[in-house]
Scaffold this motif. Structure first.
Motif, PDB file in Angstrom:
ATOM      1  N   GLU A 152     -10.221  50.139  94.485  1.00  0.00           N
ATOM      2  CA  GLU A 152     -11.619  49.842  94.150  1.00  0.00           C
ATOM      3  C   GLU A 152     -12.264  50.976  93.362  1.00  0.00           C
ATOM      4  N   TYR A 153     -11.612  52.125  93.298  1.00  0.00           N
ATOM      5  CA  TYR A 153     -12.225  53.275  92.638  1.00  0.00           C
ATOM      6  C   TYR A 153     -11.882  53.403  91.163  1.00  0.00           C
ATOM      7  N   SER A 154     -10.901  52.629  90.692  1.00  0.00           N
ATOM      8  CA  SER A 154     -10.602  52.641  89.265  1.00  0.00           C
ATOM      9  C   SER A 154      -9.748  51.430  88.918  1.00  0.00           C
ATOM     10  N   PRO A 155      -9.940  50.875  87.734  1.00  0.00           N
ATOM     11  CA  PRO A 155      -9.099  49.741  87.321  1.00  0.00           C
ATOM     12  C   PRO A 155      -7.669  50.187  86.988  1.00  0.00           C
ATOM     13  N   ASP A 156      -7.477  51.486  86.732  1.00  0.00           N
ATOM     14  CA  ASP A 156      -6.140  51.967  86.368  1.00  0.00           C
ATOM     15  C   ASP A 156      -5.566  52.800  87.495  1.00  0.00           C
ATOM     16  N   MET A 157      -4.587  52.236  88.183  1.00  0.00           N
ATOM     17  CA  MET A 157      -3.993  52.960  89.304  1.00  0.00           C
ATOM     18  C   MET A 157      -2.480  52.876  89.214  1.00  0.00           C
ATOM     19  N   GLU A 158      -1.837  53.977  89.570  1.00  0.00           N
ATOM     20  CA  GLU A 158      -0.386  53.959  89.727  1.00  0.00           C
ATOM     21  C   GLU A 158      -0.068  54.357  91.160  1.00  0.00           C
ATOM     22  N   ILE A 159       0.565  53.468  91.892  1.00  0.00           N
ATOM     23  CA  ILE A 159       1.006  53.824  93.240  1.00  0.00           C
ATOM     24  C   ILE A 159       2.288  54.618  93.061  1.00  0.00           C
ATOM     25  N   TYR A 160       2.198  55.913  93.336  1.00  0.00           N
ATOM     26  CA  TYR A 160       3.302  56.807  92.987  1.00  0.00           C
ATOM     27  C   TYR A 160       4.359  56.851  94.082  1.00  0.00           C
ATOM     28  N   SER A 161       3.928  56.714  95.325  1.00  0.00           N
ATOM     29  CA  SER A 161       4.878  56.675  96.440  1.00  0.00           C
ATOM     30  C   SER A 161       4.165  56.036  97.610  1.00  0.00           C
ATOM     31  N   ILE A 162       4.812  56.008  98.756  1.00  0.00           N
ATOM     32  CA  ILE A 162       4.195  55.320  99.902  1.00  0.00           C
ATOM     33  C   ILE A 162       2.861  55.965 100.281  1.00  0.00           C
ATOM     34  N   ASP A 163       2.693  57.244  99.980  1.00  0.00           N
ATOM     35  CA  ASP A 163       1.461  57.913 100.416  1.00  0.00           C
ATOM     36  C   ASP A 163       0.683  58.586  99.288  1.00  0.00           C
ATOM     37  N   GLU A 164       0.951  58.223  98.056  1.00  0.00           N
ATOM     38  CA  GLU A 164       0.310  58.895  96.924  1.00  0.00           C
ATOM     39  C   GLU A 164      -0.054  57.900  95.835  1.00  0.00           C
ATOM     40  N   ALA A 165      -1.179  58.122  95.197  1.00  0.00           N
ATOM     41  CA  ALA A 165      -1.549  57.287  94.055  1.00  0.00           C
ATOM     42  C   ALA A 165      -2.334  58.098  93.037  1.00  0.00           C
ATOM     43  N   PHE A 166      -2.107  57.782  91.761  1.00  0.00           N
ATOM     44  CA  PHE A 166      -2.910  58.345  90.676  1.00  0.00           C
ATOM     45  C   PHE A 166      -3.960  57.319  90.264  1.00  0.00           C
ATOM     46  N   LEU A 167      -5.152  57.795  89.988  1.00  0.00           N
ATOM     47  CA  LEU A 167      -6.172  56.951  89.382  1.00  0.00           C
ATOM     48  C   LEU A 167      -6.494  57.550  88.026  1.00  0.00           C
ATOM     49  N   LYS A 168      -6.652  56.696  87.021  1.00  0.00           N
ATOM     50  CA  LYS A 168      -7.119  57.182  85.730  1.00  0.00           C
ATOM     51  C   LYS A 168      -8.618  56.946  85.686  1.00  0.00           C
ATOM     52  N   LEU A 169      -9.349  58.016  85.423  1.00  0.00           N
ATOM     53  CA  LEU A 169     -10.808  57.902  85.421  1.00  0.00           C
ATOM     54  C   LEU A 169     -11.287  57.967  83.973  1.00  0.00           C
ATOM     55  N   ASP A 170     -11.204  56.826  83.329  1.00  0.00           N
ATOM     56  CA  ASP A 170     -11.540  56.720  81.909  1.00  0.00           C
ATOM     57  C   ASP A 170     -12.930  56.095  81.810  1.00  0.00           C
ATOM     58  N   GLY A 171     -13.824  56.774  81.119  1.00  0.00           N
ATOM     59  CA  GLY A 171     -15.185  56.248  81.020  1.00  0.00           C
ATOM     60  C   GLY A 171     -16.049  56.632  82.204  1.00  0.00           C
ATOM     61  N   PHE A 172     -15.678  57.704  82.878  1.00  0.00           N
ATOM     62  CA  PHE A 172     -16.453  58.155  84.045  1.00  0.00           C
ATOM     63  C   PHE A 172     -17.312  59.362  83.697  1.00  0.00           C
TER      64      PHE A 172
END
Length: 420
Positions: A91-111
């Motif tokens: 819900e915090y960004s439209p661009d997310m990569e689930i990197y592992s079971i406990d990690e994720a990257f969010l791209k904060l473009d236009g923030f």
DNA sequence: TCTGGGGTCCTAGGACCC
DNA sequence: TCTGGGGTCCTAGGACCC
């Protein structure tokens, strides 16, 4: 443009705590399959000096003396908790990569107009409150820097409240100078050895090396990393792609000496691979099977062998893959050894809907509806309700899991009762 | 007594082709 | 005496990640 890296703190240990609040503040470790190694530790267990990946039997005394709680890995629980965390993060960004079971990257473009510090704090508080899993948030202009920011957030929880933002050149340099080269994302043991030999101690030192040297010794990957650390966005989010290999491998609780015992295991592993293949709508064109003895028992005769066989046609059928895998096993099996581990790896995929019929092979197309039916039944009534005749009906085999916690969130029988 | 499991990418070198 | 050059594909091995 900024990136955020969100990482759950001591994820497996934290999952166990969600339903055991009495363990908050107390040391916890989680074990690998067969209760062999320690694969996760709470902060308190880390402070007691328990290293990652250590064989648990070497720490029995320490565990007893400090009343450390020990859990067998409960992957159904961890998988479900991970899903809850990821759904909230999405819900915090439209661009997310689930990197592992406990990690994720969010791209904060236009923030640009958003206060990212408070945005991160909001994430941190909401996820921790709603799921019970504490997280740390690192925010920076590149993915590698976000990783570093996350380490700071985790290392200094009081100071940062588990959120750290790198948004100035001073902070970037300060962080680079703080981080030992061994802790850079993408620098492992071998590279660390080579780098420290050259007196490269910190991430900052690493960025001072010449491009040519890095390219030569660390390949193009090292060069991309350097750019990212310099603040030039080079690494990018990856969309979740179908896997290129699918493996099921296990150590055994005891040694096996008979071909029949291994056949049963390899059949079960192949079925598991076929199920995973169907889940991503792939068929495999090759399968690798390996077996080996216990490498830690140096005095016993050792044998280790793998074999790859190309399949006459692509498949994701339990029956076909199991047959091929067993054929492969028969080619490498040698009597007279004590086998400790085996595995099946499906390779060389083609999409399920593009598999061509081979005129010269009698591929049995009836497998497709049969597999669909098996998947539906197993989904409805629980895993492994429908099995092949050659699989383990008498529960000959079992994994050691003496300290398994209940499946609080995925099994109705294990749901907690609240008394009031 | 007892030592996890599942992935990815890159490079060098050999085989093979024209 | 003197024995080409360039391209592709595949594989094994090595590094990394969680």
């Amino acid at each position: 443009m900024m990136f955020a890296l969100i990482d759950c703190n001591n994820f497996y240990a934290s999952c166990e705590r969600v339903f055991r609040p009495d363990l908050i503040g107390k040391p916890i470790v989680v074990l690998s399959n067969n209760d062999g190694c320690i694969i996760a530790r709470s902060n308190e267990a880390k402070d007691l000096g328990i290293p990652m990946g250590a064989p648990v039997y070497q720490f029995e005394k320490l565990i007893k003396e400090n009343k450390i709680s020990v859990f067998s890995a409960n992957f159904s629980l961890y998988g479900d908790m991970s899903h809850r965390v990821m759904s909230l993060l999405a819900e915090y960004s439209p661009d997310m990569e689930i990197y592992s079971i406990d990690e994720a990257f969010l791209k904060l473009d236009g923030f640009d107009r958003i206060n990212l510090q408070s945005y991160g704090l909001d994430m941190q508080r909401k996820i921790t409150k709603w799921t019970g899993i504490p997280i740390s948030v690192g925010i920076a202009p590149t993915m590698a820097l976000a990783k570093m920011a996350n380490r700071i957030a985790k290392k200094f929880p009081q100071k940062t409240q588990n959120v750290y933002l790198i948004n100035t050149e001073e902070k970037r340099i300060k962080t680079l100078k703080w981080l030992p080269v061994a802790d850079i994302w993408g620098i492992g043991r071998q590279h660390t050895k080579r780098l420290t030999a050259l007196n490269v101690q910190t991430a900052f030192d690493f960025t001072q090396l010449s491009d040519a040297w890095i390219k030569k010794h660390l390949s193009i990957l090292g060069l991309r990393l350097k750019r990212d650390l310099e603040g030039v966005p080079t690494l990018e989010l990856e969309e979740s792609k179908a896997k290129k290999n699918i493996a099921t491998t296990r150590s055994f609780e005891t040694n096996y000496t008979e071909l029949d015992q291994l056949k049963e295991r390899v059949t079960t592993f192949a079925v598991s691979c076929a199920e995973k293949l169907r889940k991503q709508s792939s068929c495999c064109n090759a399968v690798m099977v390996f077996i080996h003895t216990n490498g830690h028992r140096k005095k016993l005769p050792q044998y280790s062998k793998n074999i790859v066989i190309k399949l006459p046609f692509p498949t994701n059928s339990n029956i076909e893959l199991a047959n091929f895998a067993v054929t492969a096993l028969e080619k490498i099996f040698k009597p007279g050894y004590f086998y400790k581990k085996a595995g099946v790896i499906a390779m060389d995929f083609t999409p399920q809907d593009q598999t061509q019929l081979n005129l010269f092979e009698n591929r049995d197309l009836s497998h497709i509806p049969i597999m669909n039916a098996i998947d539906r039944i197993n989904r409805k009534f629980g895993q492994q309700k429908v099995r092949l005749g050659s699989q383990d009906f008498g529960r000959v085999w079992k994994m050691r899991q003496e300290r398994l916690s209940p499946c609080y969130t995925t099994d109705l029988a294990d749901i907690i009762t609240v008394k009031s």
